[in-house]
Motif scaffolding. Structure first.
Motif, PDB file in Angstrom:
ATOM      1  N   GLY A 374      45.824  11.470 -63.049  1.00 40.34           N
ATOM      2  CA  GLY A 374      46.471  12.699 -62.602  1.00 40.34           C
ATOM      3  C   GLY A 374      45.520  13.877 -62.609  1.00 40.34           C
ATOM      4  N   ALA A 375      44.672  13.984 -63.649  1.00 42.16           N
ATOM      5  CA  ALA A 375      43.706  15.082 -63.721  1.00 42.16           C
ATOM      6  C   ALA A 375      42.676  14.985 -62.611  1.00 42.16           C
ATOM      7  CB  ALA A 375      43.024  15.067 -65.090  1.00 42.16           C
ATOM      8  N   ASN A 376      42.172  13.775 -62.367  1.00 45.54           N
ATOM      9  CA  ASN A 376      41.192  13.596 -61.289  1.00 45.54           C
ATOM     10  C   ASN A 376      41.796  13.958 -59.939  1.00 45.54           C
ATOM     11  OD1 ASN A 376      39.261  12.691 -63.108  1.00 45.54           O
ATOM     12  ND2 ASN A 376      39.822  10.530 -62.847  1.00 45.54           N
ATOM     13  N   MET A 377      43.057  13.561 -59.735  1.00 44.14           N
ATOM     14  CA  MET A 377      43.726  13.882 -58.479  1.00 44.14           C
ATOM     15  C   MET A 377      43.882  15.387 -58.318  1.00 44.14           C
ATOM     16  SD  MET A 377      45.013  12.472 -55.789  1.00 44.14           S
ATOM     17  CE  MET A 377      45.609  13.364 -54.355  1.00 44.14           C
ATOM     18  N   ALA A 378      44.281  16.063 -59.379  1.00 47.11           N
ATOM     19  CA  ALA A 378      44.477  17.513 -59.313  1.00 47.11           C
ATOM     20  C   ALA A 378      43.162  18.227 -59.009  1.00 47.11           C
ATOM     21  CB  ALA A 378      45.058  18.008 -60.636  1.00 47.11           C
ATOM     22  N   LEU A 379      42.085  17.826 -59.678  1.00 48.10           N
ATOM     23  CA  LEU A 379      40.788  18.460 -59.434  1.00 48.10           C
ATOM     24  C   LEU A 379      40.307  18.220 -58.012  1.00 48.10           C
ATOM     25  CD1 LEU A 379      38.995  17.621 -62.818  1.00 48.10           C
ATOM     26  CD2 LEU A 379      39.848  19.851 -62.071  1.00 48.10           C
ATOM     27  N   GLU A 380      40.514  17.007 -57.499  1.00 51.88           N
ATOM     28  CA  GLU A 380      40.089  16.705 -56.131  1.00 51.88           C
ATOM     29  C   GLU A 380      40.922  17.480 -55.112  1.00 51.88           C
ATOM     30  OE1 GLU A 380      37.517  14.999 -55.019  1.00 51.88           O
ATOM     31  OE2 GLU A 380      36.875  14.667 -57.091  1.00 51.88           O
ATOM     32  N   MET A 381      42.208  17.666 -55.395  1.00 49.80           N
ATOM     33  CA  MET A 381      43.059  18.429 -54.484  1.00 49.80           C
ATOM     34  C   MET A 381      42.595  19.879 -54.394  1.00 49.80           C
ATOM     35  SD  MET A 381      46.731  16.846 -55.666  1.00 49.80           S
ATOM     36  CE  MET A 381      47.817  17.404 -54.363  1.00 49.80           C
ATOM     37  N   VAL A 382      42.319  20.466 -55.547  1.00 51.47           N
ATOM     38  CA  VAL A 382      41.840  21.854 -55.562  1.00 51.47           C
ATOM     39  C   VAL A 382      40.478  21.961 -54.879  1.00 51.47           C
ATOM     40  CG1 VAL A 382      41.117  23.740 -57.058  1.00 51.47           C
ATOM     41  CG2 VAL A 382      43.165  22.423 -57.610  1.00 51.47           C
ATOM     42  N   LYS A 383      39.621  20.971 -55.163  1.00 55.61           N
ATOM     43  CA  LYS A 383      38.276  20.970 -54.601  1.00 55.61           C
ATOM     44  C   LYS A 383      38.288  20.801 -53.080  1.00 55.61           C
ATOM     45  CE  LYS A 383      33.921  18.410 -55.031  1.00 55.61           C
ATOM     46  NZ  LYS A 383      33.267  17.252 -55.701  1.00 55.61           N
ATOM     47  N   SER A 384      39.308  20.153 -52.546  1.00 56.03           N
ATOM     48  CA  SER A 384      39.349  19.850 -51.110  1.00 56.03           C
ATOM     49  C   SER A 384      39.858  21.006 -50.251  1.00 56.03           C
ATOM     50  CB  SER A 384      40.246  18.629 -50.873  1.00 56.03           C
ATOM     51  OG  SER A 384      41.598  18.936 -51.192  1.00 56.03           O
ATOM     52  N   ILE A 385      40.361  22.067 -50.864  1.00 53.70           N
ATOM     53  CA  ILE A 385      40.966  23.158 -50.092  1.00 53.70           C
ATOM     54  C   ILE A 385      39.996  23.784 -49.089  1.00 53.70           C
ATOM     55  CG2 ILE A 385      41.994  25.454 -50.279  1.00 53.70           C
ATOM     56  CD1 ILE A 385      43.852  23.104 -50.870  1.00 53.70           C
TER      57      ILE A 385
END
Length: 543
Positions: A374-385
């Motif tokens: 979940g943490a990796n997914m959240a960081l990647e989502m923010v990073k992809s903006i």
């Protein structure tokens, strides 16, 4: 062509009952004809390889016999009488050498060997080569005045059964060669009808007699006998090959239609499976009783699950600026990007409702690393903006004559998301009698939603339960002031900043200072990271 177009094309093809060719709209269908030829060629490939070896051995043996009479006496003593025609043997040996050279060339160049051999590329080279060998063998028979039809029957058998062309093409070739051979044989024999050597060879009486009464009658009898045997064999081969080719032609068409239908069925099954997987996890569909529509139920408790909620920030502003089609494009681009990331991180997308994107780790596939996922997914989502912003601009602002271009570009520049994480126990189940959906229930889900709603743009807020699981996994956090959460009271929450491995790139202390001083409602977290890197580099240069 698509599977449906391919099936429609195959169903429109008909087989000509006379020529057995594939016809479509009154013309020969070259595509199916090529398929038939390739099938025939591959079927006969191994047989032709052995035939070349056998024919080479036979011609080599006959060459030896021509120059060594004792072999001839042992094997075929009744043909020794041919030695009476000594002038013909140089020609016969030369013709056998030509046949042997043709077969040797096919052997050396591997004409019939391999999946990409020349035989499979050019069918007419095979036909021309076999026809040439048939003609040479017939010339040898004429020079030998050989009334034995065995060799000619073998040649007819080979050409009719092992050349990858249609009967309407091979039959005229064989018939023409056969007619020329009969006429040539008759003319050649007629030129020898008064020679004593010829009479002795054919077993004629010694006394003088007229051509039509003595020698001529015997000659005509032998030729008629030869013509009748070879002609009957030729007719039988035409009939057999016609029946065989008719079955093969119809079978190939039926097989191709069946393959096209199977492709359509497989395509639809894949689409159905994709639709089913989009509604229910694969692990759940295997446990459901699909044979009983009244028993499509599933309920399960999961003790260790991390729930992620993501919401597009300031969605009302997007709704006011863009029309419905553009709004759908924005959500589709964003969610499709998240879907691709989720497949790599092993997170399950539960559902999307408007601007809200919900995922789960550890459910339905159980794992002890659900919080890390979940943490990796959240960081990647923010990073992809930033990348998603560029894609949206390229899609929505590409071209001229776009209304409110400046306003739309400003809104996309501020495009951001808010993410919330919470870990705990959930209950999952399949809901509904039609259009079933896999849903998650429990306090963990509600708390994760609160974490997202109380987060800041470009940030991921986690609950204390998630923090305790991630702090040991070397993730970086920014502690927030305790806050009042609806339905939960006062809670201690944290911002998920990054991974400890990233601390070598971004000075974590400076990052915390920037987070504390900047207005995160206007500044995306990725921009904060960039500012921190610049400040760190500036400090190093000054030192």
């Amino acid at each position: 062509k698509t599977s449906e177009e391919n099936l429609a094309w195959l169903r429109s093809v008909r087989v000509n009952p006379h020529s057995l060719r594939y016809m479509k709209d009154g013309a020969i269908d070259a595509r199916l004809e090529k398929m038939y030829w390739e099938q025939e060629a591959r079927y006969h490939q191994s047989v032709l390889i052995n035939l070349v070896d056998l024919w080479m051995a036979f011609n080599l043996f006959m060459l030896i016999c021509d120059y060594h009479p004792m072999f001839y006496d042992v094997v075929t003593p009744h043909v020794v009488k041919m030695r009476a025609f000594e002038d013909a043997f140089p020609v016969i040996s030369s013709l056998r050498m030509v046949i042997f050279a043709i077969l040797l060339y096919a052997k050396i160049t591997k004409f019939f060997v391999g999946p990409n051999c020349e035989y499979l590329k050019s069918k007419w080279k095979v036909v021309i080569g076999m026809t040439a060998i048939q003609i040479l063998e017939m010339v040898i028979a004429i020079y030998c005045i050989d009334k034995d039809p065995g060799m000619h029957c073998i040649l007819i058998l080979v050409i009719f059964n092992y050349t990858p062309i249609r009967l309407v093409q091979k039959a005229p070739i064989c018939i023409c060669v056969y007619i020329v051979w009969v006429l040539s044989f008759f003319a050649y024999c007629f030129s020898w009808n008064k020679d004593e050597k010829y009479k002795e060879l054919w077993g004629f009486p010694k006394e003088e007699s007229g051509f039509f009464v003595g020698v001529g009658c015997a000659l005509c009898y032998n030729i008629v006998n030869l013509v009748t045997i070879c002609g009957m064999f030729l007719g039988v081969q035409i009939y057999i090959v016609y029946i065989r080719e008719e079955h093969l032609t119809q079978n190939l068409l039926a097989i191709k239609i069946g393959e096209a239908q199977s492709a359509i069925v497989n395509k639809r099954n894949k689409m159905n499976q994709m639709l089913l997987d989009s509604m229910l996890p694969g692990e759940i569909t295997k446990e459901l009783d699909v044979t009983d529509s009244s028993n499509l139920t599933y309920v399960e408790s999961y003790t260790d699950v991390t729930v992620l909620f993501c919401m597009v920030n300031d969605f009302s502003k997007l709704n006011d600026t863009f029309n419905a089609i553009e709004l759908v494009s924005i959500l589709n681009t964003t969610y499709s990007y998240f879907d691709r990331v989720a497949d790599e991180i092993s997170m399950y997308k539960v559902e999307t409702v408007g601007e809200v994107y919900m995922m789960a780790g550890g459910c339905p596939r159980r794992t002890v690393r659900h919080a890390e996922h979940g943490a990796n997914m959240a960081l990647e989502m923010v990073k992809s903006i930033p990348a998603i912003r560029d894609m949206l601009k390229a899609t929505l602002l590409n071209g001229e004559g776009i209304e409110n271009r400046a306003e739309k570009e400003a809104v996309l520049d501020n495009f951001s998301i808010k993410v919330g994480l919470n870990s705990g126990e959930v209950t999952a189940g399949v809901i509904g009698a039609t259009c079933q959906r896999f849903k998650l229930f429990g306090d963990t889900v509600n708390t994760a939603s609160r974490m997202e709603s109380r987060s800041l743009p470009g940030m991921c807020q986690v609950s204390e339960s998630t923090f305790k699981q991630l702090v040991k996994a070397k993730y970086l956090f920014k502690k927030r002031e305790p806050m009042e959460v609806k339905g939960k009271g006062v809670m201690q929450t944290y911002f998920l900043v990054g991974r400890e491995s990233e601390k070598t790139t971004v000075d974590h202390d400076k990052l915390e200072d920037l987070i504390a001083t900047q207005d995160l409602r206007k500044l995306n977290f990725a921009d904060v990271c960039k500012a921190a890197i610049k400040e760190s580099q500036a400090s190093q240069n000054s030192e």
